[in-house]
Design a protein around this motif. Structure first.
Motif, short mmCIF file in Angstrom:
data_model
loop_
_atom_site.label_atom_id
_atom_site.label_comp_id
_atom_site.label_asym_id
_atom_site.label_seq_id
_atom_site.Cartn_x
_atom_site.Cartn_y
_atom_site.Cartn_z
N ILE A 172 0.83 -1.20 0.00
CA ILE A 172 0.00 0.00 0.00
C ILE A 172 0.87 1.25 0.00
O ILE A 172 1.82 1.37 0.78
N ILE A 173 0.52 2.21 -0.87
CA ILE A 173 1.05 3.57 -0.77
C ILE A 173 -0.12 4.47 -0.37
O ILE A 173 -1.12 4.56 -1.09
N LEU A 174 -0.02 5.09 0.79
CA LEU A 174 -1.08 5.95 1.31
C LEU A 174 -0.71 7.40 1.07
O LEU A 174 0.34 7.86 1.52
N LEU A 175 -1.57 8.12 0.34
CA LEU A 175 -1.38 9.55 0.08
C LEU A 175 -2.47 10.31 0.81
O LEU A 175 -3.66 10.15 0.49
N CYS A 176 -2.09 11.14 1.78
CA CYS A 176 -3.07 11.88 2.58
C CYS A 176 -3.01 13.37 2.27
O CYS A 176 -1.93 13.98 2.29
N THR A 200 0.12 -3.54 7.94
CA THR A 200 1.03 -4.07 6.93
C THR A 200 2.32 -3.27 6.91
O THR A 200 2.29 -2.04 6.77
N ASN A 201 3.42 -3.99 7.03
CA ASN A 201 4.71 -3.29 6.97
C ASN A 201 5.14 -3.04 5.54
O ASN A 201 6.14 -2.36 5.29
N LYS A 202 4.38 -3.57 4.57
CA LYS A 202 4.64 -3.29 3.16
C LYS A 202 3.84 -2.06 2.76
O LYS A 202 3.00 -2.08 1.86
N SER A 203 4.08 -0.95 3.45
CA SER A 203 3.33 0.28 3.18
C SER A 203 4.24 1.49 3.26
O SER A 203 5.23 1.49 4.00
N GLU A 204 3.91 2.50 2.48
CA GLU A 204 4.61 3.78 2.50
C GLU A 204 3.56 4.87 2.64
O GLU A 204 2.48 4.79 2.04
N ARG A 214 7.47 12.32 2.28
CA ARG A 214 7.42 10.93 2.75
C ARG A 214 7.51 10.93 4.27
O ARG A 214 8.48 11.43 4.85
N VAL A 215 6.51 10.38 4.95
CA VAL A 215 6.44 10.44 6.42
C VAL A 215 6.34 9.06 7.04
O VAL A 215 5.95 8.93 8.21
#
Length: 345
Positions: A172-176, A200-204, A214-215
């Protein structure tokens, strides 16, 4: 005469906020404005900034009063008077606004809701076949399990056991969106970011408004109380405008290696884009081509009066596999990679 009275009123307000604005500063401001011919808003603001606040120290005796006024006119965050979990987070607005925001509390109910939403997003974005198997009617013949059943039924089992590999990984790539129009959802953004990283540790995780940052490392903590809020806010442009297309372009340019076929992009935004819509459409098309799916979460869709009339949302409808709201994610089970439009009318 009227403008002099206005300047005196502004000086009194600044003194009420604890600023050291005296008679000299007031006279300087009045004199400076008399010299200015083109009195547009930005010029007047620059004159007042240059003449009225020369000493940036704050009178400690009026600190408490200043705090009350700042909380009343805060630009981010909100307060709840219901019972809450003892998690107090402080958000500070950007340097341009020069106003400290109010404290908001995170309730136990908030933690439960956003934990469930994060788990639901993980379920939707599962895409990687693991080593384990599960029984499935449409799967391949499992000879090992079939023979075991034969022994169990004295070699007269009428069943052929089939299985398929479990899909057990989610990227997952989360854009807020943290622009001014999303100021009432800062708490929800923090909770979603925290729990996405937990499930999930497979997330940015990226935050964007006029810029994208990038946070992810701020949310690699065991408790929400451990988030370094001051450092987080110091590097993120809270409360600015929204340029979703530019944010997606910057993401692709600087972090293009994160966009691949097994990755899902989750956008948490109200869709009020002040940037170029052609750029937004081009970048959404690129993300759609490179990634598994696009999931757009719009918190405004939980309001009964909401209608998807903005051009940016209409563009999102073309490319998003799922356009939904937090409440719909929480209450409804969504399966399969297909376009589902869930509006709260």
């Amino acid at each position: 005469m009227e403008e002099e009275k206005t300047i005196v009123k502004i000086a009194n307000i600044l003194r009420g906020l604890g600023r050291n604005v005296g008679v000299d500063e007031t006279i300087d401001a009045i004199s400076a404005l008399k010299l200015v011919k083109d009195r547009d808003f930005e010029t007047v603001k620059a004159v007042l900034r240059a003449t009225m606040i020369k000493d940036f120290a704050v009178n400690e005796d009026k600190q408490e009063r200043r705090q009350e006024i700042e909380n009343k006119y805060s630009v981010l965050g909100r307060v709840t008077d219901r019972p809450y979990l003892a998690n107090e987070l402080y958000i500070y607005s950007p340097a341009e606004s020069k106003i400290k925001t109010t404290i908001f509390q995170i309730e136990n109910r908030d933690m439960i809701i956003w934990s469930e939403i994060a788990k639901r997003l993980k379920e939707i974005t599962l895409n990687y076949e693991g080593h384990r198997f599960k029984v499935k009617e449409s799967g391949e013949l499992d000879m090992k399990m079939t023979i075991k059943d034969e022994i169990k039924y004295s070699l007269e089992s009428p069943y052929l056991v089939k299985h398929r590999r479990k899909i057990n990984k989610s990227y997952i790539i989360l854009l807020c969106d943290i622009s001014a129009s999303m100021k009432d959802y800062i708490k929800e953004i923090l909770l979603l970011s925290f729990f996405i990283r937990r499930v999930t540790n497979k997330s940015e995780i990226f935050y964007f408004s006029t810029d994208v940052k990038r946070v992810t490392n701020f949310f690699q903590v065991g408790s929400i109380n451990e988030i370094d809020m001051k450092k987080l806010v110091s590097m993120v442009p809270y409360g600015s405008g929204t340029r979703i297309g530019e944010a997606l372009y910057t993401l692709r340019k600087n972090h293009g290696e994160l966009l691949f076929r097994k990755c899902s992009v989750v956008i948490f935004s109200d869709g009020w884009d002040l940037g170029e819509l052609d750029l937004l459409e081009r970048e959404l098309r690129n993300v759609k081509h490179r990634c598994k799916s696009i999931i757009w979460i719009n918190p405004l869709m939980d309001k009964p009066s909401y209608t998807p009339d903005t051009r940016s949302i209409k563009i999102a409808l073309k490319y998003a596999d799922l356009l939904t709201s937090p409440n719909v994610l929480l209450k409804n089970k969504i399966e399969g990679k297909r376009k589902v439009i869930s509006l709260s009318y």
